[in-house]
Design a protein around this motif. Structure first.
Motif, PDB file in Angstrom:
ATOM      1  N   SER A 399       0.864  -1.172   0.000  1.00 40.45           N
ATOM      2  CA  SER A 399       0.000   0.000   0.000  1.00 40.45           C
ATOM      3  C   SER A 399       0.895   1.214   0.000  1.00 40.45           C
ATOM      4  O   SER A 399       1.593   1.491   0.967  1.00 40.45           O
ATOM      5  N   ALA A 401       0.268   4.418  -0.058  1.00 41.18           N
ATOM      6  CA  ALA A 401      -0.061   5.457   0.903  1.00 41.18           C
ATOM      7  C   ALA A 401       0.407   5.059   2.298  1.00 41.18           C
ATOM      8  O   ALA A 401       0.990   5.866   3.030  1.00 41.18           O
ATOM      9  N   GLY A 402       0.167   3.788   2.643  1.00 42.06           N
ATOM     10  CA  GLY A 402       0.559   3.306   3.955  1.00 42.06           C
ATOM     11  C   GLY A 402       2.054   3.447   4.169  1.00 42.06           C
ATOM     12  O   GLY A 402       2.510   3.912   5.221  1.00 42.06           O
ATOM     13  N   ILE A 403       2.820   3.064   3.153  1.00 40.47           N
ATOM     14  CA  ILE A 403       4.275   3.121   3.286  1.00 40.47           C
ATOM     15  C   ILE A 403       4.735   4.558   3.451  1.00 40.47           C
ATOM     16  O   ILE A 403       5.532   4.880   4.343  1.00 40.47           O
ATOM     17  N   GLN A 405       3.100   7.142   4.523  1.00 38.97           N
ATOM     18  CA  GLN A 405       2.737   7.681   5.827  1.00 38.97           C
ATOM     19  C   GLN A 405       3.659   7.156   6.913  1.00 38.97           C
ATOM     20  O   GLN A 405       4.087   7.895   7.793  1.00 38.97           O
ATOM     21  N   SER A 406       3.972   5.884   6.806  1.00 42.76           N
ATOM     22  CA  SER A 406       4.793   5.326   7.877  1.00 42.76           C
ATOM     23  C   SER A 406       6.227   5.853   7.807  1.00 42.76           C
ATOM     24  O   SER A 406       6.845   6.125   8.831  1.00 42.76           O
ATOM     25  N   ARG A 409       6.161   9.316   9.125  1.00 42.78           N
ATOM     26  CA  ARG A 409       6.038   9.309  10.578  1.00 42.78           C
ATOM     27  C   ARG A 409       7.404   9.064  11.227  1.00 42.78           C
ATOM     28  O   ARG A 409       7.773   9.710  12.194  1.00 42.78           O
ATOM     29  N   ARG A 431      -5.420   1.026  -3.364  1.00 50.43           N
ATOM     30  CA  ARG A 431      -5.358   0.703  -1.948  1.00 50.43           C
ATOM     31  C   ARG A 431      -4.383  -0.426  -1.689  1.00 50.43           C
ATOM     32  O   ARG A 431      -3.671  -0.459  -0.702  1.00 50.43           O
ATOM     33  N   LYS A 557      -8.066  -9.690  -1.367  1.00 47.28           N
ATOM     34  CA  LYS A 557      -7.174  -9.951  -0.258  1.00 47.28           C
ATOM     35  C   LYS A 557      -6.407 -11.235  -0.519  1.00 47.28           C
ATOM     36  O   LYS A 557      -6.935 -12.177  -1.104  1.00 47.28           O
TER      37      LYS A 557
ATOM     38  N   GLN B 102      -7.889  -5.718  15.980  1.00 46.78           N
ATOM     39  CA  GLN B 102      -6.446  -6.019  15.951  1.00 46.78           C
ATOM     40  C   GLN B 102      -5.689  -4.923  15.174  1.00 46.78           C
ATOM     41  O   GLN B 102      -4.678  -4.408  15.639  1.00 46.78           O
ATOM     42  N   SER B 111      -7.934  -2.531   6.699  1.00 42.76           N
ATOM     43  CA  SER B 111      -7.247  -3.616   5.991  1.00 42.76           C
ATOM     44  C   SER B 111      -5.848  -3.851   6.543  1.00 42.76           C
ATOM     45  O   SER B 111      -5.134  -4.750   6.095  1.00 42.76           O
ATOM     46  N   THR B 113      -3.364  -1.783   6.262  1.00 49.11           N
ATOM     47  CA  THR B 113      -2.327  -1.260   5.370  1.00 49.11           C
ATOM     48  C   THR B 113      -1.978   0.189   5.677  1.00 49.11           C
ATOM     49  O   THR B 113      -0.815   0.533   5.785  1.00 49.11           O
ATOM     50  N   LYS B 114      -3.041   1.024   5.815  1.00 50.44           N
ATOM     51  CA  LYS B 114      -2.751   2.447   6.023  1.00 50.44           C
ATOM     52  C   LYS B 114      -2.644   2.751   7.511  1.00 50.44           C
ATOM     53  O   LYS B 114      -3.302   2.132   8.332  1.00 50.44           O
ATOM     54  N   ASP B 115      -1.849   3.784   7.791  1.00 55.52           N
ATOM     55  CA  ASP B 115      -1.711   4.194   9.183  1.00 55.52           C
ATOM     56  C   ASP B 115      -2.847   5.129   9.586  1.00 55.52           C
ATOM     57  O   ASP B 115      -3.332   5.900   8.767  1.00 55.52           O
TER      58      ASP B 115
END
Lengths: 714, 152
Positions: A399, A401-403, A405-406, A409, A431, A557, B102, B111, B113-115
């Protein structure tokens, strides 16, 4: 060069015995030698035969003879039979450099043909005159002097009634003509030499093409290289030597056009021999013009097969050396990393203990330095892996966006308060997609940590957007924009070159290996993307961007995919041998350990195992208990089922410990987090296999059968 | 191995069961029963689960209320714990909600994945725990009906 004499009796008059014919001279000063009759030299008429020397003065100033002798432009001397000078032409007087003709008249040939005068080669003249007198034959001598002037001399014996009347000497300055001849000879010599040279050269194929590209000449080298005899090839088009592929691409014609346009065309490539074999050739085609008209093309071909072979082996040797170096570095880095990790984890533990502020500070310094060192080692390891091509990209769910953001951070803590950090994420970003999240993160991290390192005020922006999309892939463009020190002009070329940094001064302000960008570049390329830099369009600072191709997820998934796999696995259940029965037969003698913290799951698993015929199943409610039980002597279990998430000690760490203590039995992970990559990582950490929760009985049967049968064949 | 030939009634025919229960997984549990009429084993497991769920939800409430050190981690672990058992029984909805608990506890979105921020997590946790409880209550009714148990 010595004077050369060329006596060539070209005219033969009737043989006359040398006779002394000279009549004495007339009055000195008067240029009328009574004895010479010049008026009728060519054809003595029969009526003249017995006529004694004319009494009349043939040499009157109005006579033809006078004109002929006096005014001939060819320097002429008339000698009588006793070789005394009778007449001289004005031209001779001038040419010889005598002050006046009186100096000459009446003198003996030996005297006037002395080197005192400017006409050279009088020795030769003297000899010629004597030869003419003695042989009564016309003598022609060409004399080339040291001073490169050339003279053509003729000594013409004039004979009447078999007696020598006089000798006419002509001196023609043929220097110019001689020079021309010399040049001509030289040229023809050169031409001939060149022709022989070209024809016989064996190490080069040299030949001419006509303007349309047909072979016009053929040399020994060409024959040797290409195998055609001149007869076979002359007249054929030179495209014969090219591969079909090159011919299809119209390469031969293009080369001629290029040669015409540029005056020369050079090419290296495969050419073909008559027998079909090929050789690596260097070819130079040059158009040949004569007076502005295209005669054709010269074509010089060298066989570079040997050289190419040498080059290749050199390159291979170099690559081998470079590979060894890479391997060595990779091994070393790897070896260093292990104790490094140990040290760092010990430091973390140390920091958790009671330390006074001084100790804490020092420990922090050690830890920080250790972190930098580890980063350095990791960089080198990555770089060498990339360089040696042994680096592979894994595909797990990613993901973007997730990466981002992390990563942001993680950097929040270390950028300066004067710098704002902003994230802009395209709404269209997928996503989830398939890609190597670790490596994507690594690039983002690299770029971002560069940006924070070099930016003191202003902003750091990180932007990610969907650049393009097809039915297989997303292409994601990620940009890191900063208002930092920027890149000096001209520096952008070496940005992505390994081990280069801009600030190489002794007082280096910024630390690092200079590998970050080069690693990022390789990673981006491995992900099917690219990396680049341009200055911040808003003025100060830089923009680093990279693209990465991410595969579209086929399933929403990965879990679904896994469950689907299970469904598929269910289908081929009715095999020839019923696996459940097989397992039941095997189960009674096997002892298992089930490590599971959840009571319900434990009960269900126990029940399921009992149903499969396992009578001896121990349980452990956490990893620690599992380790203790499994390490009893003698080794009590044939297989361990290990939940991954357990309190006190998790399954992965318990497995690691067991493996570290030498336990060999199969350990099967049970996990509800059955994401693709994770499952593999369990195996990497010492697990033998894994099964997804909720545990499917059929799958479990297969798995257990696999391990237990393997262990006790038959 | 289908559940439809079950003499003692098909749980999937109970209204609402389709949403809540994964038939294949639950069937697997039922198969462990020695006696299709008594269903001693599966019943004990299911009732164990009722107890476990009650305890766990209580713990969750407490953690979320107190917000002590590492409460998010605790919540995540509790979510994982209950996810494990609900998955084993095939209680899909509860399992999905527990998985979200969790994730939120790890400051991740649905999911994983996102923070998300801690504030967001708190809010989401509150909602999802409530939802999980409702779902649990619903499935509990279905299961109770299946086991023909009217008390408790």
């Amino acid at each position: 060069m010595q004077n050369s004499y060329d006596f060539s009796p070209t005219l033969r008059s009737p043989s006359v015995s040398p006779t002394r014919l000279g009549q004495g001279r007339t009055r000195p000063g008067v240029m009328v030698p009574a004895s010479t009759s010049l008026g009728s030299l060519p054809t003595p008429s029969p009526s003249d035969e017995n006529v004694p020397p004319s009494k009349t003065d043939d040499y009157a100033s109005s006579s033809l003879a006078y004109d002929l002798i006096r005014y001939t432009p060819a320097p002429t001397v008339i000698l009588d039979a006793s070789l005394l000078v009778r007449h001289v032409s004005d031209s001779y007087v001038t040419a010889s450099g005598a002050r006046d003709r009186d100096q000459l008249l009446g003198r003996h040939a030996d005297i006037i043909f002395d080197s005192n005068f400017t006409i050279p080669a009088f020795t030769a003249a003297g000899k010629a005159v004597k030869a003419a007198r003695n042989t009564a034959q016309l003598q022609q001598v060409k004399v080339v002097t040291d001073t490169v002037s050339a003279w053509h001399m003729r000594a013409i014996p004039i004979i009447r009634h078999e007696s020598l009347r006089c000798i006419q000497m002509e001196f023609l300055d043929v220097t110019e003509e001689h020079q021309r001849q010399l040049e001509l000879r030289e040229r023809s010599y050169q031409n001939e030499t060149f022709r022989i040279l070209v024809e016989t050269v064996k190490d080069y194929a040299i030949f001419m093409l006509d303007p349309t590209g047909h072979v016009a000449t053929w040399n020994a080298g060409a024959q040797r290289f290409k195998g055609y005899t001149p007869l076979e090839i002359i007249g054929k088009h030179f495209s014969t030597f090219y591969s079909q592929e090159d011919r299809d691409k119209d390469k031969p014609a293009r080369e001629l056009r290029d040669a015409l346009r540029d005056g020369r065309c050079e090419d290296e490539g495969w050419r073909f021999r008559k027998d079909g074999s090929k050789f690596w050739a260097n070819v130079v085609i040059t158009p040949v013009y004569k007076e502005g008209v295209l005669l054709g093309f010269s074509k010089v071909t060298r066989d570079l097969t040997e050289r190419r072979k040498t080059e290749k082996s050199l390159i291979a040797a170099y690559e081998e050396a470079s590979k060894l170096k890479s391997e060595f570095l990779a091994n070393m880095s790897h070896e260093i990393r292990t104790p490094m990790h140990g040290m760092l984890s010990a430091l973390t533990l140390l920091l958790d203990t009671k330390l006074d502020s001084n100790q804490r500070e020092i420990t922090h310094i050690v830890q920080e330095s250790g972190d930098v060192l580890l980063q350095l080692i990791n960089d080198i390891l990555d770089y060498e892996k990339l360089a040696s091509g042994s680096f592979s990209i894994t595909h797990d769910i990613i993901s973007v966006a997730g990466i981002i953001q992390s990563v942001v951070r993680a950097h929040q803590a270390c950028h300066r308060p004067e710098v704002t950090m902003e994230i802009f994420l395209d709404e269209k970003l997928p996503r989830s997609a398939e890609g190597d999240s670790l490596r994507y993160r690594q690039i983002v991290q690299n770029l971002l940590s560069n940006a924070t390192k070099f930016t003191e005020t202003g902003y750091i922006r990180i932007l990610a957007r969907l650049q393009s999309e097809d039915h297989e892939n997303f292409t994601i463009l990620t940009e890191v924009v900063d208002t930092g020190i920027g890149i000096p002009a001209g520096g952008s070329n070496t940005l992505f070159t390994p081990f280069t940094q801009f600030d190489n001064s002794a007082t280096k302000r910024y630390k690092g290996t200079g590998l970050g960008l080069s690693i990022s570049k390789s990673l981006a390329e491995l992900m099917g993307g690219n990396i680049g830099f341009h200055p911040n369009p808003e003025g100060r600072g830089s923009v680093f961007w990279f693209t990465a191709k991410l595969k579209k997820c086929k399933q929403l998934k990965a879990l679904d995919a896994l469950q689907e796999n299970m469904q598929e696995l269910k289908l081929p259940a009715p095999t020839l041998v019923n696996p459940m029965e097989t397992l039941k037969a095997l189960a009674a003698s096997k002892r298992l350990l089930l490590a599971e913290d959840n009571l319900i799951n434990r009960k269900v698993m126990l029940r399921m195992l009992a149903g499969l015929g396992f009578e001896k199943v121990d349980t452990a409610i956490d990893g620690k208990e599992a380790v203790t039980k499994a390490l009893q002597e003698p080794a009590p279990y044939d297989l361990i089922l290990m939940d991954v998430n357990m309190p006190i000690q998790d399954g992965v760490s318990a497995t690691k410990e067991l493996r570290a203590k030498g336990l060999q039995v199969p350990i099967v992970a049970m996990t509800a987090n059955a994401l693709k990559g994770q499952a593999e990582s369990y195996i990497a950490k010492g697990m033998s296999g894994y099964i997804a929760k909720p545990v499917d009985r059929n799958l479990l049967v297969e798995l257990l059968l696999g391990y237990l049968q393997r262990k006790s064949p038959g | 191995m289908s559940a439809s030939d079950d003499k003692s009634g098909d749980i999937m025919s109970i209204p609402g069961a389709e949403d809540q229960i994964d038939p294949a997984t639950f069937e697997q549990i039922l198969e462990m029963d020695d006696d299709d009429a008594e269903r001693e084993f599966s019943k004990s497991i299911v009732y164990d689960f009722f107890g476990q769920a009650d305890t766990t939800f209580k713990k969750m409430d407490k953690e979320l209320e107190k917000k002590e050190d590492k409460y998010l981690k605790e919540l995540s672990e509790l979510g994982h714990f209950l996810k494990g058992s609900s998955a084993t029984l095939g209680l899909t909805k509860v399992k999905d909600s527990c998985e979200k608990i969790q994730h939120y506890g790890q400051l991740k979105d649905d999911s994983g994945t996102k923070d998300i921020t801690e504030e967001q997590a708190q809010e989401k946790l509150g909602t999802i725990i409530k939802q999980a409880k409702t779902e649990f209550k619903e499935v509990k009714e279905i299961l109770k009906e299946f086991y023909k148990d009217d008390d408790a």
